[in-house]
Design an enzyme around this catalytic site. Structure first.
Site, PDB file in Angstrom:
ATOM      1  N   LYS A 179      36.875  40.086 -49.090  1.00  0.00           N
ATOM      2  CA  LYS A 179      36.679  40.437 -50.502  1.00  0.00           C
ATOM      3  C   LYS A 179      35.290  41.008 -50.734  1.00  0.00           C
ATOM      4  CE  LYS A 179      35.420  37.132 -53.480  1.00  0.00           C
ATOM      5  NZ  LYS A 179      34.237  37.394 -54.297  1.00  0.00           N
ATOM      6  N   ASN A 180      34.275  40.340 -50.218  1.00  0.00           N
ATOM      7  CA  ASN A 180      32.911  40.770 -50.546  1.00  0.00           C
ATOM      8  C   ASN A 180      32.537  42.091 -49.881  1.00  0.00           C
ATOM      9  OD1 ASN A 180      32.602  38.644 -52.250  1.00  0.00           O
ATOM     10  ND2 ASN A 180      31.390  37.386 -50.840  1.00  0.00           N
TER      11      ASN A 180
ATOM     12  N   CYS B  16      30.734  33.842 -60.697  1.00  0.00           N
ATOM     13  CA  CYS B  16      30.904  32.395 -60.686  1.00  0.00           C
ATOM     14  C   CYS B  16      29.629  31.731 -61.173  1.00  0.00           C
ATOM     15  CB  CYS B  16      31.219  31.923 -59.278  1.00  0.00           C
ATOM     16  SG  CYS B  16      32.967  31.995 -58.898  1.00  0.00           S
TER      17      CYS B  16
ATOM     18  N   ARG C 228      21.436  33.541 -61.160  1.00  0.00           N
ATOM     19  CA  ARG C 228      21.648  34.580 -60.137  1.00  0.00           C
ATOM     20  C   ARG C 228      20.932  35.866 -60.545  1.00  0.00           C
ATOM     21  NH1 ARG C 228      27.849  34.047 -58.090  1.00  0.00           N
ATOM     22  NH2 ARG C 228      27.030  35.225 -56.332  1.00  0.00           N
ATOM     23  N   PRO C 229      19.590  35.868 -60.411  1.00  0.00           N
ATOM     24  CA  PRO C 229      18.840  37.055 -60.804  1.00  0.00           C
ATOM     25  C   PRO C 229      19.151  38.251 -59.906  1.00  0.00           C
ATOM     26  CG  PRO C 229      17.412  35.478 -59.689  1.00  0.00           C
ATOM     27  CD  PRO C 229      18.751  34.819 -59.825  1.00  0.00           C
ATOM     28  N   ILE C 230      18.878  39.464 -60.410  1.00  0.00           N
ATOM     29  CA  ILE C 230      19.049  40.646 -59.541  1.00  0.00           C
ATOM     30  C   ILE C 230      17.738  41.438 -59.473  1.00  0.00           C
ATOM     31  CG2 ILE C 230      21.557  40.815 -59.846  1.00  0.00           C
ATOM     32  CD1 ILE C 230      20.983  43.235 -61.672  1.00  0.00           C
ATOM     33  N   ASP C 231      16.637  40.705 -59.605  1.00  0.00           N
ATOM     34  CA  ASP C 231      15.322  41.362 -59.586  1.00  0.00           C
ATOM     35  C   ASP C 231      15.061  42.149 -58.296  1.00  0.00           C
ATOM     36  OD1 ASP C 231      15.341  38.519 -58.719  1.00  0.00           O
ATOM     37  OD2 ASP C 231      13.325  38.982 -58.018  1.00  0.00           O
ATOM     38  N   GLN C 232      15.597  41.669 -57.163  1.00  0.00           N
ATOM     39  CA  GLN C 232      15.351  42.370 -55.893  1.00  0.00           C
ATOM     40  C   GLN C 232      16.090  43.708 -55.833  1.00  0.00           C
ATOM     41  OE1 GLN C 232      12.991  41.078 -53.623  1.00  0.00           O
ATOM     42  NE2 GLN C 232      12.769  39.871 -55.485  1.00  0.00           N
TER      43      GLN C 232
ATOM     44  N   ASP D 238      29.147  29.872 -49.207  1.00  0.00           N
ATOM     45  CA  ASP D 238      30.523  29.988 -49.703  1.00  0.00           C
ATOM     46  C   ASP D 238      31.491  29.039 -48.981  1.00  0.00           C
ATOM     47  OD1 ASP D 238      29.685  31.855 -51.486  1.00  0.00           O
ATOM     48  OD2 ASP D 238      30.681  33.568 -50.563  1.00  0.00           O
TER      49      ASP D 238
ATOM     50  N   ILE E  61      20.940  27.925 -51.096  1.00  0.00           N
ATOM     51  CA  ILE E  61      21.052  29.289 -51.651  1.00  0.00           C
ATOM     52  C   ILE E  61      21.208  29.269 -53.184  1.00  0.00           C
ATOM     53  CG2 ILE E  61      22.235  31.526 -51.473  1.00  0.00           C
ATOM     54  CD1 ILE E  61      21.236  30.746 -48.740  1.00  0.00           C
TER      55      ILE E  61
ATOM     56  N   ARG F 139      40.588  34.782 -57.884  1.00  0.00           N
ATOM     57  CA  ARG F 139      39.601  35.858 -57.722  1.00  0.00           C
ATOM     58  C   ARG F 139      39.390  36.217 -56.257  1.00  0.00           C
ATOM     59  NH1 ARG F 139      34.369  34.766 -61.311  1.00  0.00           N
ATOM     60  NH2 ARG F 139      33.849  36.599 -60.102  1.00  0.00           N
TER      61      ARG F 139
HETATM   62  C1  UD1 Z   1      26.846  37.305 -52.297  1.00  0.00           C
HETATM   63  C2  UD1 Z   1      28.299  36.945 -52.319  1.00  0.00           C
HETATM   64  C3  UD1 Z   1      28.469  35.464 -52.604  1.00  0.00           C
HETATM   65  C4  UD1 Z   1      27.652  34.626 -51.629  1.00  0.00           C
HETATM   66  C5  UD1 Z   1      26.211  35.104 -51.580  1.00  0.00           C
HETATM   67  C6  UD1 Z   1      25.380  34.409 -50.500  1.00  0.00           C
HETATM   68  C7  UD1 Z   1      29.304  38.991 -53.130  1.00  0.00           C
HETATM   69  C8  UD1 Z   1      29.986  39.700 -54.244  1.00  0.00           C
HETATM   70  N1  UD1 Z   1      28.956  37.726 -53.355  1.00  0.00           N
HETATM   71  O1  UD1 Z   1      26.345  37.060 -53.602  1.00  0.00           O
HETATM   72  O2  UD1 Z   1      29.853  35.153 -52.495  1.00  0.00           O
HETATM   73  O3  UD1 Z   1      27.652  33.284 -52.070  1.00  0.00           O
HETATM   74  O4  UD1 Z   1      26.165  36.517 -51.316  1.00  0.00           O
HETATM   75  O5  UD1 Z   1      25.974  34.605 -49.273  1.00  0.00           O
HETATM   76  O6  UD1 Z   1      29.137  39.516 -52.052  1.00  0.00           O
HETATM   77  N2  UD1 Z   1      18.410  36.350 -55.438  1.00  0.00           N
HETATM   78  C9  UD1 Z   1      17.319  36.593 -56.246  1.00  0.00           C
HETATM   79  N3  UD1 Z   1      17.104  37.876 -56.686  1.00  0.00           N
HETATM   80  C10 UD1 Z   1      17.934  38.901 -56.385  1.00  0.00           C
HETATM   81  C11 UD1 Z   1      19.053  38.640 -55.562  1.00  0.00           C
HETATM   82  C12 UD1 Z   1      19.266  37.343 -55.103  1.00  0.00           C
HETATM   83  O7  UD1 Z   1      16.540  35.694 -56.558  1.00  0.00           O
HETATM   84  O8  UD1 Z   1      17.686  40.037 -56.817  1.00  0.00           O
HETATM   85  C13 UD1 Z   1      18.650  34.981 -54.905  1.00  0.00           C
HETATM   86  C14 UD1 Z   1      19.923  34.359 -55.463  1.00  0.00           C
HETATM   87  O9  UD1 Z   1      19.691  33.706 -56.688  1.00  0.00           O
HETATM   88  C15 UD1 Z   1      20.289  33.413 -54.336  1.00  0.00           C
HETATM   89  C16 UD1 Z   1      19.856  34.158 -53.081  1.00  0.00           C
HETATM   90  O10 UD1 Z   1      18.890  35.113 -53.519  1.00  0.00           O
HETATM   91  O11 UD1 Z   1      19.527  32.234 -54.442  1.00  0.00           O
HETATM   92  C17 UD1 Z   1      20.978  34.865 -52.333  1.00  0.00           C
HETATM   93  O12 UD1 Z   1      21.726  35.643 -53.225  1.00  0.00           O
HETATM   94  P1  UD1 Z   1      22.544  36.925 -52.761  1.00  0.00           P
HETATM   95  O13 UD1 Z   1      22.648  36.974 -51.280  1.00  0.00           O
HETATM   96  O14 UD1 Z   1      21.989  38.119 -53.457  1.00  0.00           O
HETATM   97  O15 UD1 Z   1      23.962  36.626 -53.354  1.00  0.00           O
HETATM   98  P2  UD1 Z   1      24.945  37.636 -54.037  1.00  0.00           P
HETATM   99  O16 UD1 Z   1      24.805  39.009 -53.441  1.00  0.00           O
HETATM  100  O17 UD1 Z   1      24.880  37.497 -55.515  1.00  0.00           O
END
Ligand code: UD1
Length: 430
Positions: free
Chosen positions: A22-23, A117, A122-126, A305, A327, A397
């Site tokens: 899926k991912n 979920c 779950r920030p996306i700052d990176q 996961d 995580i 999902r």
């Molecule tokens: C993806 C998977 C999810 C899995 C996760 C970790 C998808 C759609 N989802 O989620 O099923 O649980 O990888 O293997 O592929 N973080 C930040 N800033 C950012 C991005 C991430 O602080 O910009 C933190 C997150 O809060 C978390 C960690 O980094 O603590 C890892 O997150 P990330 O690998 O980005 O997870 P997702 O891509 O959201």
């Protein structure tokens, strides 16, 4: 809302076939819109997150032709808008991939901030840091991310933490940027490799995916391709631990055993026999499981996961296990549900202390998120008596035909929609 009703106590026995990841598919289907030529993607799982993503790319104008249940043809030349204003898309986490794909191709994207979920902040700052480094102007207004660039150019980006989403998203945008990009501290998950392989099959120039340094030489355009998604390591892992928790014997087919190494190692530690074949693994749990300690980590560590699913198995193990979630901070919401089934599980911060018990007993429980939902189904399969798992919308999902596949392994379970059907099931199973 639909529920699963389960009569537990039968060991799972038989064979099960794993679908596409899926991912990986979420990233690849989004990346497919980056060319104006037609792309064929095969082995996509038929789960709701994927169907929402396909609907979202078709709403912005891409041509999406479902070839069959697991294949789709996508043509991005008909896209008329870079603004994704679609209510449902906010609900899937991977909607953020539309940013990287649209920004890379059109140098402009407008995408609502993602949901997904509820397993913690779950920030996306990176992701945004990466886009800015590539030359984009990024702002957030009224819940929408606006990204635009006159010209995207290569950059040297060091991620502050290992992020699957940020790695793939930056890789997509950089694939069509001018010059060279280096992503350091990149995620190494198999879906990062699959997304890179897919982009390369469209003419991108990405090297190093699967290591923590990814090098991308931008290209002007991408072209048509046919691509098959890798098997889903989390779906496979879920059946591996379901076999263990029910003391079963299951052959899990269509997998890449290497992707399952961290789970295989834990299963062996807790006393299961694991046999590996070229594209299958067999899990056999002949005796009561033993305890272990586990900490979730980025790949190749034990996946977050899979944390709820291993925890259910450890609830039935002999001894005390410690599970550390490193995580996501809110990923133990299923613990109270398991307690209602007789488990001894105590959560302190990011750690669960589990005193294994001999037997779980069926109860009415509610799925708090996708993977925890699957874990509660495993608990129900192992428990004595009848378990009802509510809110299975989360499970749908990410798991195709979950009830069907489990019934194929001897599970007594059904998907039902109301209380009358639950009563009928109870009467039938006695
Ligand atoms: C993806 C998977 C999810 C899995 C996760 C970790 C998808 C759609 N989802 O989620 O099923 O649980 O990888 O293997 O592929 N973080 C930040 N800033 C950012 C991005 C991430 O602080 O910009 C933190 C997150 O809060 C978390 C960690 O980094 O603590 C890892 O997150 P990330 O690998 O980005 O997870 P997702 O891509 O959201």
């Amino acid at each position: 809302m639909d529920k699963y009703v389960i009569k537990g106590g039968n060991p799972l026995v038989g064979e099960v076939e794993i679908g596409g990841a899926k991912n990986a598919a979420l990233a690849i289907l989004t990346a497919a819109i980056m060319t104006d030529e037609t792309v064929l993607v095969e082995n996509i799982p038929d789960v709701s997150d994927i169907n929402v993503m396909l609907e979202a790319i078709s709403v912005i104008g891409a041509t999406v032709e479902r070839v069959d249940r697991h294949s789709v043809r996508i043509n991005g030349s008909t896209i008329g808008s870079v603004s994704v204003d679609y209510e449902f898309i906010k609900k899937i986490r991977a909607s953020y991939y539309l940013l990287g794909a649209l920004l890379g191709k059109y140098k402009r994207a407008e995408v609502p901030l993602p949901g997904g979920c509820n397993i913690g902040s779950r920030p996306i700052d990176q992701h945004l840091k990466g886009f800015r480094a590539l030359g984009a102007n990024v702002t957030i207004r009224h819940g929408v991310i606006y990204a635009s660039a006159e010209d995207l150019h290569g950059a040297h980006i060091f991620l502050d933490m290992v992020s699957v989403g940020a790695t793939i998203n930056i890789m997509m945008a950089a694939a069509m940027a001018r010059g060279n990009t280096i992503i350091e501290n990149a995620a190494r998950e198999p879906h990062v490799v699959d997304a890179a392989n897919f982009l390369n099959s469209m003419g991108a120039n990405i090297k190093g995916a699967g290591t923590d340094v990814i090098r991308i030489r931008g290209v002007e355009r991408l072209h048509k391709t046919s691509y098959t998604i890798v098997p889903d390591m989390i779906e496979a892992g879920t059946y591996m631990f379901a076999a263990a928790a029910t003391r079963g014997d299951v052959l899990i087919k269509n997998v890449i055993p290497k992707h399952l190494d961290s789970m295989t190692a834990k299963l062996e530690e807790i006393g299961c026999e694991v046999e590996e074949f070229d594209d299958a693994v067999r899990i056999c749990a002949k005796k009561r499981l033993g305890k272990t300690h586990v900490k979730t980590l980025p790949y190749p560590g034990f996946p977050t996961d899979m944390q709820p699913q291993i925890s259910v198995a450890l609830c039935l193990a002999n001894g005390t296990s410690i599970v550390t979630e490193s995580i996501f901070e809110n990923r133990f919401k299923y613990a109270d549900e398991l307690t209602r089934m007789g488990a001894n599980i105590k959560v302190e911060g990011n750690t669960a202390i589990i005193d294994g018990c001999e037997l779980l007993t069926g109860a009415r429980v509610s799925a708090p998120d996708l993977r925890a939902g699957a874990a509660l189904v495993i608990a129900g399969l192992a428990a004595e008596g009848v378990t009802v798992v509510d809110d299975i919308i989360y499970i749908l999902r990410g798991y195709e035909d979950f009830d069907l596949k489990l019934r194929g392994l001897g599970a007594e379970m059904e998907r039902v929609s109301d209380e009358r059907e639950i009563q009928k099931f109870r009467l039938r199973v006695g």
